[in-house]
Design a protein around this motif. Structure first.
Motif, PDB file in Angstrom:
ATOM      1  N   ALA A 137      -2.092   8.157  30.094  1.00 38.90           N
ATOM      2  CA  ALA A 137      -2.847   8.599  31.596  1.00 38.90           C
ATOM      3  C   ALA A 137      -1.972   9.584  31.980  1.00 38.90           C
ATOM      4  O   ALA A 137      -0.850   9.729  32.022  1.00 38.90           O
ATOM      5  CB  ALA A 137      -2.558   7.188  32.366  1.00 38.90           C
TER       6      ALA A 137
ATOM      7  N   VAL B 288      -6.222  10.930  35.164  1.00 35.68           N
ATOM      8  CA  VAL B 288      -7.310  11.070  34.179  1.00 35.68           C
ATOM      9  C   VAL B 288      -6.398  10.285  32.953  1.00 35.68           C
ATOM     10  O   VAL B 288      -5.449  10.164  32.609  1.00 35.68           O
ATOM     11  CB  VAL B 288      -7.632  12.331  33.588  1.00 35.68           C
ATOM     12  CG1 VAL B 288      -8.458  12.338  32.520  1.00 35.68           C
ATOM     13  CG2 VAL B 288      -8.345  13.082  34.652  1.00 35.68           C
ATOM     14  N   THR B 289      -7.428   9.200  32.427  1.00 31.74           N
ATOM     15  CA  THR B 289      -6.869   8.436  31.386  1.00 31.74           C
ATOM     16  C   THR B 289      -7.503   8.859  30.204  1.00 31.74           C
ATOM     17  O   THR B 289      -8.378   9.547  29.891  1.00 31.74           O
ATOM     18  CB  THR B 289      -7.324   6.997  31.500  1.00 31.74           C
ATOM     19  OG1 THR B 289      -8.715   6.780  31.575  1.00 31.74           O
ATOM     20  CG2 THR B 289      -6.592   6.418  32.735  1.00 31.74           C
ATOM     21  N   PHE B 290      -7.016   8.590  28.963  1.00 34.39           N
ATOM     22  CA  PHE B 290      -7.416   8.738  27.689  1.00 34.39           C
ATOM     23  C   PHE B 290      -9.039   8.321  27.369  1.00 34.39           C
ATOM     24  O   PHE B 290      -9.049   7.369  27.711  1.00 34.39           O
ATOM     25  CB  PHE B 290      -6.425   8.427  26.659  1.00 34.39           C
ATOM     26  CG  PHE B 290      -6.697   8.495  25.162  1.00 34.39           C
ATOM     27  CD1 PHE B 290      -6.445   9.850  24.688  1.00 34.39           C
ATOM     28  CD2 PHE B 290      -7.403   7.559  24.623  1.00 34.39           C
ATOM     29  CE1 PHE B 290      -6.605  10.081  23.321  1.00 34.39           C
ATOM     30  CE2 PHE B 290      -7.932   7.583  23.238  1.00 34.39           C
ATOM     31  CZ  PHE B 290      -7.459   8.765  22.514  1.00 34.39           C
ATOM     32  N   SER B 291      -9.576   9.519  26.606  1.00 30.90           N
ATOM     33  CA  SER B 291     -10.875   8.897  26.215  1.00 30.90           C
ATOM     34  C   SER B 291     -10.960   9.146  24.876  1.00 30.90           C
ATOM     35  O   SER B 291     -11.202   8.242  23.895  1.00 30.90           O
ATOM     36  CB  SER B 291     -11.993   9.631  27.170  1.00 30.90           C
ATOM     37  OG  SER B 291     -12.033  10.763  26.979  1.00 30.90           O
TER      38      SER B 291
ATOM     39  N   GLU C  12      -2.362   6.729  23.708  1.00 24.61           N
ATOM     40  CA  GLU C  12      -3.371   7.001  24.835  1.00 24.61           C
ATOM     41  C   GLU C  12      -2.654   6.978  25.986  1.00 24.61           C
ATOM     42  O   GLU C  12      -2.352   6.342  26.744  1.00 24.61           O
ATOM     43  CB  GLU C  12      -4.171   5.743  24.757  1.00 24.61           C
ATOM     44  CG  GLU C  12      -5.146   5.640  23.317  1.00 24.61           C
ATOM     45  CD  GLU C  12      -6.039   4.444  23.319  1.00 24.61           C
ATOM     46  OE1 GLU C  12      -6.224   3.705  24.445  1.00 24.61           O
ATOM     47  OE2 GLU C  12      -6.355   4.142  22.230  1.00 24.61           O
TER      48      GLU C  12
ATOM     49  N   TYR D  28      -1.011   4.608  28.940  1.00 18.99           N
ATOM     50  CA  TYR D  28      -2.320   3.916  29.444  1.00 18.99           C
ATOM     51  C   TYR D  28      -2.443   2.730  28.911  1.00 18.99           C
ATOM     52  O   TYR D  28      -2.817   1.747  29.692  1.00 18.99           O
ATOM     53  CB  TYR D  28      -3.542   4.825  28.939  1.00 18.99           C
ATOM     54  CG  TYR D  28      -4.871   4.306  29.370  1.00 18.99           C
ATOM     55  CD1 TYR D  28      -5.213   3.982  30.623  1.00 18.99           C
ATOM     56  CD2 TYR D  28      -5.766   4.197  28.542  1.00 18.99           C
ATOM     57  CE1 TYR D  28      -6.527   3.340  31.086  1.00 18.99           C
ATOM     58  CE2 TYR D  28      -7.203   3.520  28.759  1.00 18.99           C
ATOM     59  CZ  TYR D  28      -7.471   3.371  30.038  1.00 18.99           C
ATOM     60  OH  TYR D  28      -8.793   2.889  30.138  1.00 18.99           O
TER      61      TYR D  28
ATOM     62  N   THR E 254      -6.388  14.904  26.785  1.00 25.37           N
ATOM     63  CA  THR E 254      -6.562  14.365  28.010  1.00 25.37           C
ATOM     64  C   THR E 254      -6.340  15.527  28.942  1.00 25.37           C
ATOM     65  O   THR E 254      -5.503  16.172  29.037  1.00 25.37           O
ATOM     66  CB  THR E 254      -5.700  13.553  28.578  1.00 25.37           C
ATOM     67  OG1 THR E 254      -5.570  12.082  27.606  1.00 25.37           O
ATOM     68  CG2 THR E 254      -5.925  12.766  29.846  1.00 25.37           C
TER      69      THR E 254
END
Length: 186
Positions: A93, A113-116, A91, A140, A120
């Motif tokens: 960032a 932006v961070t992982f969702s 994950e 992240y 990304t």
């Protein structure tokens, strides 16, 4: 019988610090865009953020995230879109800092932006001026990992009508060369 095999210890990636950031090499796509694609891995990278630095979108990335750094050099102003696709449970960032002297300085951060889920995507607002920018792919959460990254640059003078929706220009559609009455004209 006991057999022991000695191997060299793992070595951190060469782009583990600002000073050794990997320079992105772009291919002209012929439509006002150019693309650079790289693969990376963070498990044996270190945390190169300076002790007081903060990552605006992730407190864990700045404190103990393992990251790699890429240099984006622009000779002319460009729009940039960064897509990081993680492998496995990684994950990321992803953040961008402006200026070569400011690579490790959080005050130079222009996007984060961070992982969702899935890729990304980082798109700094507006046009990036000519100069140096550092793209950090950081961890992240506690699980470092592998990823692929594609950076697409769009010449702001040819953005409308290039077939790419550029939301930073306010486009809601772009179906290629504009034609009157198509609902997406320049």
């Amino acid at each position: 019988t006991l057999t022991v095999e000695l191997t060299d210890p793992p070595v951190a990636p060469t782009n583990d610090t600002c000073g050794t950031a990997e320079t992105l090499v772009f291919t002209d796509n012929g439509n006002g865009t150019s693309t650079a694609t790289v693969s990376g891995d963070t498990p044996i990278a270190t945390n190169d953020n300076v002790p007081d630095a903060e990552v605006s979108c992730s407190s864990s990335a700045d404190q103990d995230g393992q990251e790699v750094v890429y240099l984006l050099h622009l000779d002319t102003p460009q729009h940039a879109r960064v897509v990081v696709t993680p492998s496995g449970s990684y994950e990321p960032a992803v953040y961008i800092r402006a200026g070569s002297a400011e690579c490790a300085n959080d005050s130079a951060e222009i996007a984060c932006v961070t992982f969702s889920s899935g890729p990304t995507i980082v798109e700094p607002n507006g046009v990036l001026d000519a100069g140096d920018y550092f793209i950090w792919v950081d961890t992240y959460v506690e699980q470092p990992g592998a990823f692929s990254m594609e950076v697409t640059l769009t010449d702001p003078t040819t953005a409308c009508g290039n077939g790419i929706v550029d939301t930073s220009l306010g486009e809601t559609c772009d179906d290629g060369p504009p034609a009157d009455g198509d609902g997406c004209s320049a």
